[in-house]
Design a protein around this motif. Structure first.
Motif, short mmCIF file in Angstrom:
data_model
loop_
_atom_site.label_atom_id
_atom_site.label_comp_id
_atom_site.label_asym_id
_atom_site.label_seq_id
_atom_site.Cartn_x
_atom_site.Cartn_y
_atom_site.Cartn_z
N ILE A 244 -29.54 -0.74 -6.06
CA ILE A 244 -30.52 0.30 -6.33
C ILE A 244 -31.82 -0.33 -6.84
CG2 ILE A 244 -31.02 2.38 -7.70
CD1 ILE A 244 -28.78 2.75 -5.64
N LEU A 247 -34.46 -1.29 -4.43
CA LEU A 247 -35.25 -0.23 -3.78
C LEU A 247 -36.40 0.27 -4.65
CD1 LEU A 247 -32.26 1.93 -2.45
CD2 LEU A 247 -33.56 0.21 -1.19
N LEU A 258 -37.92 5.10 -6.00
CA LEU A 258 -37.27 4.27 -5.01
C LEU A 258 -37.86 4.58 -3.64
CD1 LEU A 258 -33.51 4.91 -5.95
CD2 LEU A 258 -35.17 3.44 -7.10
N LEU A 260 -37.00 4.64 0.26
CA LEU A 260 -35.85 4.63 1.17
C LEU A 260 -36.32 4.62 2.61
CD1 LEU A 260 -33.60 7.39 -0.44
CD2 LEU A 260 -33.93 5.02 -1.15
N GLN A 265 -31.12 3.95 4.46
CA GLN A 265 -30.54 4.30 3.17
C GLN A 265 -30.60 5.81 3.00
OE1 GLN A 265 -33.67 2.29 2.41
NE2 GLN A 265 -32.82 0.25 2.20
N ILE A 267 -30.12 9.28 0.83
CA ILE A 267 -30.25 9.72 -0.55
C ILE A 267 -28.87 9.87 -1.19
CG2 ILE A 267 -30.96 11.68 -2.00
CD1 ILE A 267 -33.34 11.99 0.02
N GLU A 269 -26.18 8.26 -0.59
CA GLU A 269 -25.60 6.96 -0.94
C GLU A 269 -26.16 6.44 -2.26
OE1 GLU A 269 -26.31 4.45 2.42
OE2 GLU A 269 -25.18 5.80 3.75
N VAL A 270 -27.44 6.68 -2.46
CA VAL A 270 -28.08 6.24 -3.70
C VAL A 270 -27.46 6.98 -4.88
CG1 VAL A 270 -30.24 6.22 -5.01
CG2 VAL A 270 -30.24 5.60 -2.59
N ALA A 273 -24.02 5.71 -5.58
CA ALA A 273 -24.03 4.41 -6.25
C ALA A 273 -24.32 4.56 -7.74
CB ALA A 273 -25.08 3.49 -5.60
N LEU A 274 -25.22 5.51 -8.05
CA LEU A 274 -25.53 5.76 -9.47
C LEU A 274 -24.31 6.32 -10.20
CD1 LEU A 274 -29.12 7.32 -9.13
CD2 LEU A 274 -28.55 5.04 -10.00
#
Ligand code: ADP
Ligand code: MG
Length: 303
Positions: A244, A247, A258, A260, A265, A267, A269-270, A273-274
């Protein structure tokens, strides 16, 4: 239909510096066209060549089919150029400058009414008797615009008309150029303000280092560079996962922007990941790229 402006293989060198390198493009009649690029891109050099003020080394330029060298008078009659530099005679009044300019183009007595109209449209009525040297920078620019329009040229070129002007004049100029465009004039505008090109121009050209880098409808240009921004707000001490962090283009202390790439990538997935990193999201929103963002991507340069 004859192009309003036809630029074909135009090159210009200043000593060892290449200011323009084989630039070619056409602007259709009635278009509102934006010419963008960072400082030193060659925009003013190109405009000064179109205006016949700078001699090109190679190539041809025609205004509504009139070659700017072989048929200088024909080209000039169809063209009004507002230069980037404020050049004027300090001792003439506004009215005198416009009358002289009209006489220069052989416009007769009928030009008086048009001059009045220009003075009104540009909010210069009160200044008609003022000498140029008494005017503020913004007022001088208004006069130069009126001066470029006294002979009612079908093709109007404005070189950074809104650079360094106040908000009020900027708004007035937007309105005025839109009106000219609505009345059928072809408008070519160079600007540093990318949201200005986005708001006004139907098609844009991006120049950099004397070369044409892009030329397309403004909307397509934005669509062709598909990326978007994701703004996230976390606790100030949150530690971002490496994927992350890579980005992040802006922000600090839990508040990050970020960038993307569309299709690469997502959103979701981000956000996933968070969540996997057990970071609590306090706020999130997305932003479409502006022309400025695309421009930075294209030239690798902050405008
Ligand atoms: P822009 O209008 O896009 O900022 P310019 O056309 O003014 O760019 O300048 C293009 C390049 O040519 C710049 O590197 C500038 O320094 C150079 N240049 C412009 N005019 C002259 C000149 N009269 N003599 C030498 N170099 C010049
Ligand atoms: Mg310039």
């Amino acid at each position: 239909m004859t192009a309003a402006l036809s630029i074909d293989g135009v090159s210009k060198r200043y000593g060892s510096l290449t200011a323009l390198n084989a630039v070619s493009f056409e602007i259709a009649q009635g278009e509102f066209f934006g010419l963008l690029g960072p400082n030193g891109a060659g925009k003013s050099t190109l405009i000064n060549i179109i205006a016949g003020l700078v001699r090109k080394d190679a190539g041809t330029v025609a205004v509504l089919g009139h070659d700017t060298v072989r048929n200088f008078r024909g080209a000039r009659r169809n063209l009004g150029v507002v230069p980037q530099e404020l050049v004027y005679d300090p001792f003439f009044t506004v009215q005198e400058i416009l009358r002289i300019q009209a006489g220069y183009y052989g416009c007769g007595s009928e030009s008086a009414a048009w001059i009045d109209e220009l003075l009104t449209a540009l909010d210069l009525q009160d200044k008609r008797g003022a000498k140029m040297r008494q005017l503020s920078g913004g007022m001088k620019r208004r006069v130069l615009i009126a001066q470029a329009l006294v002979h009612k040229p079908p093709v109007v070129v404005l070189d950074e008309p809104t650079a360094g002007v106040d908000v009020e004049l900027r708004r007035a100029l937007w309105k005025f150029t839109r009106r000219l465009h609505g009345e059928g004039h072809t408008i070519v505008l160079t600007t540093h303000y990318l949201e200005e090109a986005e708001a006004l121009c139907e098609r844009i050209a991006v120049m950099d280092g004397g070369e044409l880098r892009a030329l397309e409808p403004t909307r397509a240009f934005l669509d062709r560079h598909p990326f978007r921004f994701l703004r996230i707000k976390l606790a100030p001490d949150a530690v971002l996962p490496d994927a992350i962090r890579a980005l992040v283009v802006d922000g600090a202390d839990g508040d990050y922007e970020l960038r993307l790439k569309a299709g690469e990538q997502r959103i979701g997935e981000v956000l996933e990941a968070l969540r996997a990193a057990e970071l609590r999201l306090l706020d999130v929103h997305t932003r479409e790229p502006s022309l400025e963002d695309v421009f930075v991507e294209l030239t690798g340069d902050a405008a």
